[in-house]
Design a protein around this motif. Structure first.
Motif, PDB file in Angstrom:
ATOM      1  N   ARG A  56       0.332  -4.330  -9.153  1.00 48.02           N
ATOM      2  CA  ARG A  56      -0.148  -4.356 -10.540  1.00 48.02           C
ATOM      3  C   ARG A  56      -0.057  -5.746 -11.168  1.00 48.02           C
ATOM      4  O   ARG A  56      -0.358  -5.902 -12.346  1.00 48.02           O
ATOM      5  N   THR A  57       0.318  -6.742 -10.383  1.00 46.72           N
ATOM      6  CA  THR A  57       0.371  -8.102 -10.902  1.00 46.72           C
ATOM      7  C   THR A  57      -1.037  -8.660 -11.029  1.00 46.72           C
ATOM      8  O   THR A  57      -1.923  -8.340 -10.232  1.00 46.72           O
ATOM      9  N   ALA A  58      -1.244  -9.496 -12.020  1.00 45.78           N
ATOM     10  CA  ALA A  58      -2.561 -10.112 -12.210  1.00 45.78           C
ATOM     11  C   ALA A  58      -2.941 -10.928 -10.989  1.00 45.78           C
ATOM     12  O   ALA A  58      -2.080 -11.499 -10.309  1.00 45.78           O
ATOM     13  N   LEU A  59      -4.233 -10.981 -10.709  1.00 45.45           N
ATOM     14  CA  LEU A  59      -4.711 -11.631  -9.489  1.00 45.45           C
ATOM     15  C   LEU A  59      -4.291 -13.088  -9.408  1.00 45.45           C
ATOM     16  O   LEU A  59      -3.871 -13.565  -8.347  1.00 45.45           O
ATOM     17  N   ASP A  60      -4.366 -13.797 -10.525  1.00 45.87           N
ATOM     18  CA  ASP A  60      -4.038 -15.217 -10.509  1.00 45.87           C
ATOM     19  C   ASP A  60      -2.541 -15.484 -10.438  1.00 45.87           C
ATOM     20  O   ASP A  60      -2.114 -16.627 -10.252  1.00 45.87           O
ATOM     21  N   LYS A  61      -1.716 -14.430 -10.546  1.00 43.10           N
ATOM     22  CA  LYS A  61      -0.265 -14.602 -10.480  1.00 43.10           C
ATOM     23  C   LYS A  61       0.340 -14.013  -9.204  1.00 43.10           C
ATOM     24  O   LYS A  61       1.547 -14.072  -9.021  1.00 43.10           O
ATOM     25  N   LYS A  62      -0.491 -13.460  -8.346  1.00 41.55           N
ATOM     26  CA  LYS A  62       0.018 -12.907  -7.082  1.00 41.55           C
ATOM     27  C   LYS A  62       0.400 -14.036  -6.142  1.00 41.55           C
ATOM     28  O   LYS A  62      -0.269 -15.075  -6.083  1.00 41.55           O
ATOM     29  N   PRO A  63       1.477 -13.880  -5.374  1.00 41.81           N
ATOM     30  CA  PRO A  63       1.845 -14.921  -4.397  1.00 41.81           C
ATOM     31  C   PRO A  63       0.821 -14.989  -3.261  1.00 41.81           C
ATOM     32  O   PRO A  63       0.068 -14.044  -3.013  1.00 41.81           O
ATOM     33  N   ARG A  64       0.811 -16.125  -2.575  1.00 45.92           N
ATOM     34  CA  ARG A  64      -0.193 -16.381  -1.548  1.00 45.92           C
ATOM     35  C   ARG A  64      -0.182 -15.321  -0.446  1.00 45.92           C
ATOM     36  O   ARG A  64      -1.230 -14.940   0.067  1.00 45.92           O
ATOM     37  N   LYS A  65       1.000 -14.886  -0.036  1.00 35.92           N
ATOM     38  CA  LYS A  65       1.098 -13.950   1.079  1.00 35.92           C
ATOM     39  C   LYS A  65       1.149 -12.497   0.629  1.00 35.92           C
ATOM     40  O   LYS A  65       1.520 -11.621   1.411  1.00 35.92           O
ATOM     41  N   SER A  66       0.760 -12.255  -0.592  1.00 36.89           N
ATOM     42  CA  SER A  66       0.710 -10.876  -1.069  1.00 36.89           C
ATOM     43  C   SER A  66      -0.443 -10.149  -0.385  1.00 36.89           C
ATOM     44  O   SER A  66      -1.575 -10.636  -0.347  1.00 36.89           O
ATOM     45  N   ARG A  67      -0.171  -8.972   0.158  1.00 36.09           N
ATOM     46  CA  ARG A  67      -1.227  -8.242   0.870  1.00 36.09           C
ATOM     47  C   ARG A  67      -2.305  -7.739  -0.075  1.00 36.09           C
ATOM     48  O   ARG A  67      -3.466  -7.631   0.311  1.00 36.09           O
TER      49      ARG A  67
END
Length: 541
Positions: free
Chosen positions: A273-284
């Motif tokens: 549910r995290t915003a797209l621009d705040k997701k970490p690089r290796k987030s699936r």
């Protein structure tokens, strides 16, 4: 000890007819192989300073001096293997002088390099050679070398004029004084260039040895090219690849059960549910969301390369498990790093001067490992180009804005470019993109040939290329997906159907790829391609 025979040092170290006498080395040998072990004392070293002993009683000091005097007097009258104390002194003095001279040489080099920072702005680089179509180029002792200090003169850096500053020269009798010099980290020194050259040649020689060992194998028919009739051993018929292998349908409908599993797996992510621009690089969730969204590949080029890499690995895995599904058993799939490195290093290839045979140019890093099939390391094929491989597939990125597919046919000496949006690259720009492969692929085949007979099968003449315009186009943002599907369908021997490649099908292609990657390569979002780590570290010193 049984059958012990005492020998003189002259018998142990025989001299050949053309040996050069080395007095220092002979003295060391005499010292190592003596009949009586040598006893080291403080008199063996020349006193160069003052020595203040620790607090000790006068009696202990007198005792020690008497023992040392007794041992010294005994040693003075003894010759061990014909080597006296004076000989040993001379030998160590020569070694000390050699070390002192070497240290002085290092200081000279540092002074030369310190003057390089002020004089490099006024120097001009020598004219560089350019590669012309049809020009020959071949293997020499300086294959792919950059100009080093020893090529221009003793103790002269690569890009520094031969003129030596007055303060850099010193007489042999007077050792130069140490000084602090600040060197530019971005400017290569003589040692840097030597290390780079040594690493390059070491990698090339090791890879060529492996390639040539594999190239000694005889060329054999693939399993799909042999006749199924085995009663008569004389029957060896090459049959067509058509209808030999059932393959699979790359446009099969998506399994809804697997799609639901993927959705549930993504919901379990902490960053769902995290915003797209705040997701970490290796987030699936970020990885799969970009894969399944049109135009996102162009906005985030780094992750799009990971998607390209992942699908090429899926094709490698399928080919490794079931090669009969594909149109040939003599193909290989390369990722985008292959094209990226070859395009980037093509200037070095053109600028390097060939020898009288036309070889000796500097190839991109790991080019020989690509040739030998040792990289890519994922589902490593270990198949040699030309000997085991006829067709090479690779995606190519243009200006971080467009993807195209490349099929290299070694037997035909021809490259076909599958471009889903031809208007994205002009013919002139495409010629620049293809030039590295047109010249370096045939050059690599000749360079790595294991014999003159095999080298005669190839030529340094550049390959030809074409870009068909009758293939189904894609809409903006789907060029990456279409590039991968072009490679997959052509490798399977399937024609590019306008129905399957219809523009509205871009979303379903993405979802199909996402489900297949999820099923065949779990946790692919955490993968790191380390094939090029060694290349990037080649120039680190």
């Amino acid at each position: 000890v049984i059958n012990f025979v005492e020998k003189d040092t002259a018998e142990m170290f025989t001299k050949w007819e053309f040996d050069v006498e080395d007095t220092l080395a002979e003295n060391i040998i005499k010292l190592m192989f003596v009949k009586k072990p040598w006893k080291w004392t403080m008199d063996c070293w020349e006193v160069t300073g003052t020595w203040a002993p620790a607090e000790a009683s006068e009696e202990a000091a007198a005792e020690a001096s008497e023992e040392a005097a007794a041992e010294t007097s005994e040693e003075m009258t003894t010759t061990v293997g014909g080597l006296t104390k004076e000989d040993i002194k001379t030998m160590f003095k020569d070694i000390a002088d050699a070390m002192r001279e070497g240290f002085g040489t290092c200081l000279k080099e540092i002074k030369y390099l310190s003057g390089k920072g002020t004089s490099s702005q006024n120097t001009t680089s020598p004219p560089k050679s350019t590669l012309k179509p049809g020009s020959e180029s071949v293997n020499g002792t300086n294959a792919g070398r950059k100009s080093l200090a020893e090529d221009k003169g003793p103790m002269c850096p690569a890009d520094v004029p031969r003129s030596v500053p007055a303060d850099a020269s010193s007489s042999e009798d007077k050792a130069p004084e140490p000084s602090l010099v600040l060197l530019d980290k971005n400017q290569s020194t003589v040692s840097d260039l030597q290390k780079e050259d040594a690493r390059y040649l070491e990698k090339r020689d090791a890879s060529l040895a492996l390639c040539r060992a594999k190239s000694d194998r005889t060329r054999k028919l693939a399993a799909s090219q042999k006749s199924p009739y085995t009663a008569n051993r004389t029957a060896r018929v090459i049959i067509s690849n058509i209808k030999l292998y059932p393959g699979y349908n790359p446009f099969a409908s998506i399994d809804k059960t697997k799609l639901r599993e993927l959705a549930d797996w993504l919901k379990s992510c902490l960053h769902y549910r995290t915003a797209l621009d705040k997701k970490p690089r290796k987030s699936r969730t970020l990885w799969y969301q970009i894969l399944r969204t049109s135009l996102e590949w162009l906005e985030d080029c780094l992750i799009s390369r990971l998607h390209i890499y992942a699908w090429i690995n899926v094709l490698r895995k399928r080919y490794d498990a079931n090669p009969q599904h594909f149109r040939s058993e003599r193909i290989c799939f390369l990722d985008h790093l292959f094209a990226q490195q070859w395009i980037f290093n093509f200037k070095d290839f053109k600028d390097s001067k060939p020898d009288h045979n036309g070889l000796g140019r500097r190839l991109p890093g790991e080019a020989w490992n690509y040739y030998a099939g040792t990289i890519p390391t994922f589902c490593q094929s270990n198949k040699v180009w030309g000997t085991d491989i006829d067709d090479i597939y690779a995606p190519v990125n243009f200006a971080n804005s467009h993807w195209i597919a490349m099929w290299i046919s070694i037997p035909k000496r021809h490259i076909v470019v599958f471009d889903s949006i031809c208007s994205s690259i002009s013919p002139e720009e495409l010629g620049v993109v293809m030039e590295p492969f047109l010249y370096m692929v045939p050059y690599l085949l000749v360079e790595c040939a294991s014999s003159d007979e095999q080298r005669a099968q190839y030529s340094l003449e550049p390959f030809t290329y074409e870009r068909p315009t009758n293939i189904p186009p894609a809409k903006a943002g789907d060029c990456g997906v279409y590039t991968l599907k072009y490679i997959e369908c052509h490798a399977l021997g399937i024609e590019f159907s306008k129905k399957d490649f219809a523009k509205p099908n871009g979303k379903s292609m993405r979802d199909k790829m996402a489900v297949d990657i999820f099923q065949e390569l779990p946790n692919v979002h955490e993968f790191e391609n380390k094939d090029m780590d060694d290349i990037l570290g080649t120039y680190d010193v």
